[in-house]
Design a protein around this motif. Structure first.
Motif, PDB file in Angstrom:
ATOM      1  N   GLN A   1       0.854  -1.184   0.000  1.00  0.00           N
ATOM      2  CA  GLN A   1       0.000   0.000   0.000  1.00  0.00           C
ATOM      3  C   GLN A   1       0.889   1.232   0.000  1.00  0.00           C
ATOM      4  O   GLN A   1       1.929   1.263   0.644  1.00  0.00           O
ATOM      5  CB  GLN A   1      -0.903   0.023   1.230  1.00  0.00           C
ATOM      6  N   VAL A   2       0.469   2.263  -0.738  1.00  0.00           N
ATOM      7  CA  VAL A   2       1.220   3.515  -0.794  1.00  0.00           C
ATOM      8  C   VAL A   2       0.305   4.653  -0.350  1.00  0.00           C
ATOM      9  O   VAL A   2      -0.775   4.819  -0.915  1.00  0.00           O
ATOM     10  CB  VAL A   2       1.736   3.786  -2.222  1.00  0.00           C
ATOM     11  N   PRO A   3       0.695   5.428   0.669  1.00  0.00           N
ATOM     12  CA  PRO A   3       1.895   5.237   1.481  1.00  0.00           C
ATOM     13  C   PRO A   3       1.740   4.062   2.443  1.00  0.00           C
ATOM     14  O   PRO A   3       0.623   3.715   2.839  1.00  0.00           O
ATOM     15  CB  PRO A   3       2.016   6.559   2.246  1.00  0.00           C
ATOM     16  N   ALA A   4       2.852   3.497   2.832  1.00  0.00           N
ATOM     17  CA  ALA A   4       2.811   2.398   3.802  1.00  0.00           C
ATOM     18  C   ALA A   4       2.332   2.892   5.155  1.00  0.00           C
ATOM     19  O   ALA A   4       1.628   2.178   5.881  1.00  0.00           O
ATOM     20  CB  ALA A   4       4.195   1.766   3.931  1.00  0.00           C
ATOM     21  N   VAL A   5       2.711   4.120   5.504  1.00  0.00           N
ATOM     22  CA  VAL A   5       2.389   4.701   6.807  1.00  0.00           C
ATOM     23  C   VAL A   5       1.967   6.147   6.602  1.00  0.00           C
ATOM     24  O   VAL A   5       2.603   6.879   5.841  1.00  0.00           O
ATOM     25  CB  VAL A   5       3.614   4.657   7.754  1.00  0.00           C
ATOM     26  N   ASP A   6       0.913   6.546   7.289  1.00  0.00           N
ATOM     27  CA  ASP A   6       0.530   7.951   7.279  1.00  0.00           C
ATOM     28  C   ASP A   6       1.537   8.738   8.106  1.00  0.00           C
ATOM     29  O   ASP A   6       1.968   8.299   9.175  1.00  0.00           O
ATOM     30  CB  ASP A   6      -0.874   8.113   7.865  1.00  0.00           C
ATOM     31  N   ALA A   7       1.908   9.920   7.626  1.00  0.00           N
ATOM     32  CA  ALA A   7       2.888  10.741   8.345  1.00  0.00           C
ATOM     33  C   ALA A   7       2.446  11.031   9.775  1.00  0.00           C
ATOM     34  O   ALA A   7       3.287  11.218  10.662  1.00  0.00           O
ATOM     35  CB  ALA A   7       3.125  12.049   7.597  1.00  0.00           C
ATOM     36  N   ALA A   8       1.141  11.044  10.012  1.00  0.00           N
ATOM     37  CA  ALA A   8       0.628  11.331  11.347  1.00  0.00           C
ATOM     38  C   ALA A   8       0.982  10.256  12.368  1.00  0.00           C
ATOM     39  O   ALA A   8       0.864  10.483  13.575  1.00  0.00           O
ATOM     40  CB  ALA A   8      -0.889  11.506  11.295  1.00  0.00           C
ATOM     41  N   ALA A   9       1.429   9.083  11.894  1.00  0.00           N
ATOM     42  CA  ALA A   9       1.787   7.998  12.814  1.00  0.00           C
ATOM     43  C   ALA A   9       3.158   8.208  13.440  1.00  0.00           C
ATOM     44  O   ALA A   9       3.483   7.579  14.453  1.00  0.00           O
ATOM     45  CB  ALA A   9       1.757   6.657  12.082  1.00  0.00           C
ATOM     46  N   PHE A  10       3.982   9.079  12.859  1.00  0.00           N
ATOM     47  CA  PHE A  10       5.361   9.243  13.324  1.00  0.00           C
ATOM     48  C   PHE A  10       5.461  10.247  14.459  1.00  0.00           C
ATOM     49  O   PHE A  10       4.789  11.283  14.464  1.00  0.00           O
ATOM     50  CB  PHE A  10       6.252   9.723  12.176  1.00  0.00           C
ATOM     51  N   ARG A  11       6.335   9.917  15.407  1.00  0.00           N
ATOM     52  CA  ARG A  11       6.787  10.880  16.404  1.00  0.00           C
ATOM     53  C   ARG A  11       8.318  10.782  16.403  1.00  0.00           C
ATOM     54  O   ARG A  11       8.880   9.772  16.810  1.00  0.00           O
ATOM     55  CB  ARG A  11       6.254  10.558  17.802  1.00  0.00           C
ATOM     56  N   GLN A  12       8.970  11.813  15.910  1.00  0.00           N
ATOM     57  CA  GLN A  12      10.431  11.808  15.820  1.00  0.00           C
ATOM     58  C   GLN A  12      11.008  12.508  17.048  1.00  0.00           C
ATOM     59  O   GLN A  12      10.611  13.634  17.380  1.00  0.00           O
ATOM     60  CB  GLN A  12      10.884  12.482  14.533  1.00  0.00           C
ATOM     61  N   ILE A  13      11.960  11.856  17.703  1.00  0.00           N
ATOM     62  CA  ILE A  13      12.468  12.324  18.994  1.00  0.00           C
ATOM     63  C   ILE A  13      13.992  12.405  18.945  1.00  0.00           C
ATOM     64  O   ILE A  13      14.653  11.471  18.487  1.00  0.00           O
ATOM     65  CB  ILE A  13      12.021  11.372  20.123  1.00  0.00           C
ATOM     66  N   GLY A  14      14.540  13.511  19.432  1.00  0.00           N
ATOM     67  CA  GLY A  14      15.986  13.679  19.510  1.00  0.00           C
ATOM     68  C   GLY A  14      16.620  14.289  18.280  1.00  0.00           C
ATOM     69  O   GLY A  14      17.849  14.346  18.178  1.00  0.00           O
ATOM     70  N   ILE A  15      15.807  14.762  17.336  1.00  0.00           N
ATOM     71  CA  ILE A  15      16.311  15.266  16.059  1.00  0.00           C
ATOM     72  C   ILE A  15      17.184  16.510  16.291  1.00  0.00           C
ATOM     73  O   ILE A  15      16.815  17.416  17.036  1.00  0.00           O
ATOM     74  CB  ILE A  15      15.146  15.612  15.116  1.00  0.00           C
ATOM     75  N   ARG A  16      18.344  16.544  15.635  1.00  0.00           N
ATOM     76  CA  ARG A  16      19.226  17.705  15.719  1.00  0.00           C
ATOM     77  C   ARG A  16      20.039  17.922  14.446  1.00  0.00           C
ATOM     78  O   ARG A  16      20.958  18.749  14.426  1.00  0.00           O
ATOM     79  CB  ARG A  16      20.147  17.583  16.933  1.00  0.00           C
ATOM     80  N   SER A  17      19.697  17.200  13.381  1.00  0.00           N
ATOM     81  CA  SER A  17      20.378  17.387  12.105  1.00  0.00           C
ATOM     82  C   SER A  17      19.369  17.166  10.980  1.00  0.00           C
ATOM     83  O   SER A  17      18.916  16.036  10.761  1.00  0.00           O
ATOM     84  CB  SER A  17      21.549  16.410  11.968  1.00  0.00           C
ATOM     85  N   VAL A  18      19.026  18.255  10.284  1.00  0.00           N
ATOM     86  CA  VAL A  18      18.085  18.185   9.164  1.00  0.00           C
ATOM     87  C   VAL A  18      18.717  18.948   7.997  1.00  0.00           C
ATOM     88  O   VAL A  18      19.094  20.116   8.151  1.00  0.00           O
ATOM     89  CB  VAL A  18      16.714  18.808   9.529  1.00  0.00           C
ATOM     90  N   ASP A  19      18.846  18.285   6.848  1.00  0.00           N
ATOM     91  CA  ASP A  19      19.444  18.937   5.689  1.00  0.00           C
ATOM     92  C   ASP A  19      18.573  20.099   5.219  1.00  0.00           C
ATOM     93  O   ASP A  19      17.355  20.116   5.430  1.00  0.00           O
ATOM     94  CB  ASP A  19      19.629  17.929   4.549  1.00  0.00           C
ATOM     95  N   GLU A  20      19.203  21.062   4.556  1.00  0.00           N
ATOM     96  CA  GLU A  20      18.487  22.276   4.157  1.00  0.00           C
ATOM     97  C   GLU A  20      17.262  21.956   3.298  1.00  0.00           C
ATOM     98  O   GLU A  20      16.169  22.444   3.546  1.00  0.00           O
ATOM     99  CB  GLU A  20      19.436  23.221   3.407  1.00  0.00           C
ATOM    100  N   GLY A  21      17.444  21.144   2.252  1.00  0.00           N
ATOM    101  CA  GLY A  21      16.310  20.811   1.400  1.00  0.00           C
ATOM    102  C   GLY A  21      15.272  19.954   2.088  1.00  0.00           C
ATOM    103  O   GLY A  21      14.098  19.943   1.704  1.00  0.00           O
ATOM    104  N   GLU A  22      15.704  19.240   3.105  1.00  0.00           N
ATOM    105  CA  GLU A  22      14.823  18.340   3.849  1.00  0.00           C
ATOM    106  C   GLU A  22      13.859  19.093   4.755  1.00  0.00           C
ATOM    107  O   GLU A  22      12.759  18.603   5.046  1.00  0.00           O
ATOM    108  CB  GLU A  22      15.705  17.401   4.673  1.00  0.00           C
ATOM    109  N   LYS A  23      14.252  20.278   5.218  1.00  0.00           N
ATOM    110  CA  LYS A  23      13.423  21.043   6.151  1.00  0.00           C
ATOM    111  C   LYS A  23      12.045  21.338   5.567  1.00  0.00           C
ATOM    112  O   LYS A  23      11.025  21.217   6.247  1.00  0.00           O
ATOM    113  CB  LYS A  23      14.125  22.343   6.546  1.00  0.00           C
ATOM    114  N   ARG A  24      12.005  21.724   4.303  1.00  0.00           N
ATOM    115  CA  ARG A  24      10.720  21.997   3.653  1.00  0.00           C
ATOM    116  C   ARG A  24       9.887  20.729   3.536  1.00  0.00           C
ATOM    117  O   ARG A  24       8.667  20.749   3.760  1.00  0.00           O
ATOM    118  CB  ARG A  24      10.960  22.605   2.270  1.00  0.00           C
ATOM    119  N   LEU A  25      10.523  19.613   3.212  1.00  0.00           N
ATOM    120  CA  LEU A  25       9.813  18.348   3.055  1.00  0.00           C
ATOM    121  C   LEU A  25       9.190  17.909   4.382  1.00  0.00           C
ATOM    122  O   LEU A  25       8.056  17.410   4.422  1.00  0.00           O
ATOM    123  CB  LEU A  25      10.761  17.267   2.537  1.00  0.00           C
TER     124      LEU A  25
END
Length: 303
Positions: free
Chosen positions: A163-187
């Motif tokens: 199935q696409v998407p496999a997971v809804d973005a709302a299912a994620f909780r990202q913890i401890g993040i401290r490095s995000v690439d410049e182009g990735e920030k918008r995504l």
């Protein structure tokens, strides 16, 4: 929480920038992960290692390095995780680099759809891992699993779970993040990912962060923890290929794991990006095993 667990070794650094994550499964075994969990009363079965293509160490093509090899490893892992879940065993993936989360979480999401469970993914990591072929500075797929699971990526990866998407973005909780690439920030913003970065943890503390990350988890929730060892501060966990200063301390990390255990809803686990080539006498693997014990309910006192 299931009392029967299965260890699945996935010895590959196919999606990573550095050699060495392929040795992670054996480092965790040397640190006696199986014995430590067995002493807690768990029924532990080590399924050995999966097999897949060698790492060709080639430059990226069309924004991806080693795409066909990454697909092959993730398909094998998807099938292995599904098989364990079908037997009501809790799969523990011993990675390997974090691109493997595409296969493991796709399988978990498929299992949840079949059984009417709601999925919550706790992504413990220094990195958001939401790059695409157009935003990645390297082409390494270990920086893309969240994007692929949310439906953005090559068909061979986004369609693994049926199935696409496999997971809804709302299912994620990202913890401890401290490095995000410049182009990735918008995504990340466009996808609506819920991120508790290190500034958030600094401001409100780990207890409040975990209360927010676990809000809404109930008896119908399958909790998947994707534990990238670089989540930890490199001062206590040097054995990773992409270390980022300023991560959670030992006690913050223990509290994170203990609060997850308190829910009783842990259903599957990835342990990834452990790189013994950068470690000191296997101290990072031993620390990871300590934290996994807490994740399965080990505590200072009877609670």
């Amino acid at each position: 929480m299931p009392r029967a667990v299965s260890l699945i070794g996935v010895p590959t650094d196919i999606g990573a920038a550095h050699r060495g994550a392929s040795m992670g499964p054996e480092a965790l075994r040397v640190a006696q992960l199986d014995q430590r969990l067995a002493r807690m009363g768990l029924d532990v079965c080590d399924r050995g290692n999966l097999h897949g293509p060698f790492n060709p160490w080639q430059p990226p093509q069309d924004g991806y390095r080693h795409l066909e090899e990454v697909i092959a490893w993730n398909r094998a892992l998807h099938d292995a995780v599904r098989a364990e879940l079908a037997q009501e065993r809790l799969p523990i993936v011993l990675g390997g680099d974090h691109s493997l989360a595409i296969g493991s979480i796709s399988a978990v999401a498929r299992h949840c759809r079949m059984h009417g469970k709601r999925l919550r993914v706790l992504w413990l990591d220094a990195h958001a891992d939401a790059n695409t072929s157009s935003s990645t500075p390297s082409g390494n797929v270990h920086g893309m699993p969240v994007a692929c699971l949310c439906g953005t990526g090559p068909a061979g990866l986004v369609e693994i779970g049926g199935q696409v998407p496999a997971v809804d973005a709302a299912a994620f909780r990202q913890i401890g993040i401290r490095s995000v690439d410049e182009g990735e920030k918008r995504l990340v913003r466009e996808a609506g990912l819920v991120i508790f970065d290190m500034r958030h943890i600094d401001e409100v503390g780990m207890r409040r962060t975990m209360e927010e990350a676990l809000a809404g988890v109930d008896d119908n929730t399958h909790l998947h923890v994707s534990f990238d060892v670089d989540f930890l501060d490199p001062a206590i966990a040097p054995g990773v290929g992409t270390a980022v200063r300023g991560g959670p301390t030992y006690r913050e990390s223990q509290l994170c794991m203990e609060m997850i255990a308190d829910t009783g809803r842990l259903g599957s686990l990835d342990i990834v990006e452990l790189n013994p080539a950068f470690d000191k006498r296997n101290q990072t693997a031993r620390l990871a095993v300590d934290l996994v014990e807490s994740l399965f309910g080990k505590s200072i006192l009877i609670r």
